[in-house]
Design a protein around this motif. Structure first.
Motif, mmCIF file in Angstrom:
data_model
loop_
_atom_site.group_PDB
_atom_site.id
_atom_site.type_symbol
_atom_site.label_atom_id
_atom_site.label_comp_id
_atom_site.label_asym_id
_atom_site.label_seq_id
_atom_site.Cartn_x
_atom_site.Cartn_y
_atom_site.Cartn_z
ATOM 1 N N VAL A 1 2.882 1.740 -3.345
ATOM 2 C CA VAL A 1 2.067 2.256 -4.448
ATOM 3 C C VAL A 1 1.770 3.740 -4.252
ATOM 4 C CG1 VAL A 1 -0.147 2.074 -5.632
ATOM 5 C CG2 VAL A 1 1.072 0.000 -4.965
ATOM 6 N N LEU A 2 1.564 4.135 -3.004
ATOM 7 C CA LEU A 2 1.257 5.537 -2.712
ATOM 8 C C LEU A 2 2.488 6.433 -2.777
ATOM 9 C CD1 LEU A 2 -1.200 5.086 0.306
ATOM 10 C CD2 LEU A 2 -1.784 5.879 -1.992
ATOM 11 N N ARG A 3 3.637 5.901 -2.325
ATOM 12 C CA ARG A 3 4.836 6.722 -2.193
ATOM 13 C C ARG A 3 5.859 6.532 -3.318
ATOM 14 N NH1 ARG A 3 6.429 7.934 3.388
ATOM 15 N NH2 ARG A 3 4.712 7.526 4.835
ATOM 16 N N ARG B 1 0.834 -1.203 0.000
ATOM 17 C CA ARG B 1 0.000 0.000 0.000
ATOM 18 C C ARG B 1 0.872 1.258 0.000
ATOM 19 N NH1 ARG B 1 -5.204 0.620 1.148
ATOM 20 N NH2 ARG B 1 -5.332 -1.493 2.036
ATOM 21 N N ASP C 1 8.394 6.368 -6.262
ATOM 22 C CA ASP C 1 8.763 7.367 -7.264
ATOM 23 C C ASP C 1 9.161 6.693 -8.580
ATOM 24 O OD1 ASP C 1 11.203 6.238 -6.662
ATOM 25 O OD2 ASP C 1 11.988 8.006 -5.630
ATOM 26 N N ALA D 1 0.347 -2.199 -9.456
ATOM 27 C CA ALA D 1 1.213 -1.288 -8.707
ATOM 28 C C ALA D 1 1.562 -0.058 -9.534
ATOM 29 C CB ALA D 1 2.482 -2.016 -8.268
ATOM 30 N N LEU D 2 1.963 -0.265 -10.777
ATOM 31 C CA LEU D 2 2.373 0.864 -11.611
ATOM 32 C C LEU D 2 1.197 1.718 -12.073
ATOM 33 C CD1 LEU D 2 5.263 -0.667 -13.748
ATOM 34 C CD2 LEU D 2 5.322 0.399 -11.487
ATOM 35 N N ARG E 1 -0.997 2.475 -10.036
ATOM 36 C CA ARG E 1 -1.337 3.118 -8.757
ATOM 37 C C ARG E 1 -2.732 2.717 -8.280
ATOM 38 N NH1 ARG E 1 3.591 5.390 -6.993
ATOM 39 N NH2 ARG E 1 4.794 5.641 -8.902
ATOM 40 N N ASN E 2 -3.084 1.479 -8.608
ATOM 41 C CA ASN E 2 -4.354 0.918 -8.142
ATOM 42 C C ASN E 2 -4.087 0.246 -6.794
ATOM 43 O OD1 ASN E 2 -6.732 -0.506 -7.693
ATOM 44 N ND2 ASN E 2 -7.020 -0.988 -9.854
ATOM 45 N N VAL E 3 -4.196 1.006 -5.733
ATOM 46 C CA VAL E 3 -3.777 0.559 -4.403
ATOM 47 C C VAL E 3 -4.509 -0.696 -3.957
ATOM 48 C CG1 VAL E 3 -3.603 1.190 -1.971
ATOM 49 C CG2 VAL E 3 -3.144 2.899 -3.726
ATOM 50 N N GLU F 1 9.527 2.625 -9.737
ATOM 51 C CA GLU F 1 8.898 2.016 -10.912
ATOM 52 C C GLU F 1 9.939 1.305 -11.775
ATOM 53 O OE1 GLU F 1 6.550 4.719 -13.155
ATOM 54 O OE2 GLU F 1 5.087 5.068 -11.548
#
Length: 237
Positions: free
Chosen positions: A117-119, A114, A121, A210-211, A213-215, A125
């Protein structure tokens, strides 16, 4: 605080300089620790195996002092157990411990994924993509008939999971996740005779989520991945 730390380091350096054999001893202990750790996780040394100093010394060509240090480090990681009556032994396994481990992995993986994905950079990636690319080039099995597990799969597989968690911003959390990963590998290696359906698509789905940004999807997929691994091990052990 910085001055105190520097003084402490200076004193340690002086102490090491006065004991010229200490560096060699530390190096030997580190090397034995790494070799023992690999053999325990790969189940080259099976659960419950008695780790007698003389036997270990002959096996690895090293003296008893670095072996004791290495065994103490492994005991701190719960890969080795110690008893006053029986000495050192490879940590035992059980279904109860496996499921406890799986739950702990699911919890820590949820938090780490979690936050990653949120943090995460651009560099995170890139690490994820590169580690997945390397993993996708290595087959899980070196032979399908008969089915033979490919030992070259283990390192890129571990690095892939570490890369996923590496964006979470906490080295403590990453270390915790990988510590549990290594314990789970030991269980997985015990059930490697099992016929396991291809699971590589699970890794691809985790990367995509993850890439993107689908937490919630990334968290769901990593937990599902962890718990399915435990289920397969339990059913084939």
């Amino acid at each position: 605080m910085k001055e105190v730390v520097e003084n402490h380091r200076s004193k340690n350096a002086d102490a090491e300089a006065r004991t010229p054999g200490s560096l060699g001893l530390q190096t030997a202990a580190g090397a034995i620790y790494e070799r023992l750790r690999v053999d325990i996780i790969s189940c080259g040394l099976p659960p419950g195996f008695k780790l007698r100093l003389n036997d270990i010394s002959k096996r690895y060509g090293c003296g008893p002092i670095p072996i004791r240090e290495a065994l103490s480090r492994l005991a701190a990681e719960a890969l080795v157990v110690y008893s006053n009556q029986k000495g050192f032994a490879v940590a035992p396994v059980s279904t109860k411990s496996l499921m406890d481990l799986a739950q702990a992995r699911a919890w820590t993986s949820e938090v780490a994924m979690r936050e990653a994905v949120l943090r995460g950079d651009d560099e995170w990636e890139e690490r994820v993509l590169l580690s997945y690319h390397r993993l996708s080039k290595v087959h899980r099995y070196s032979s399908e008939n008969p089915r033979v597990v490919n030992p070259l799969y283990d390192r890129p597989h571990r690095e892939f999971h570490k890369a996923l968690f590496s964006g979470c911003g906490s080295e403590w959390m990453i270390d915790a996740c990988m510590h549990l990963f290594d314990h789970a590998e030991r269980y997985r290696n015990l059930s490697r005779h099992a016929v396991v359906l291809p699971r590589e698509n699970e890794h691809k789905l985790m990367v995509d989520a993850a890439l993107a940004r689908n937490v919630e999807e990334a968290v769901r997929l990593i937990q599902q991945h962890v718990l399915l691994t435990a289920q397969i091990v339990r059913e084939n052990s």
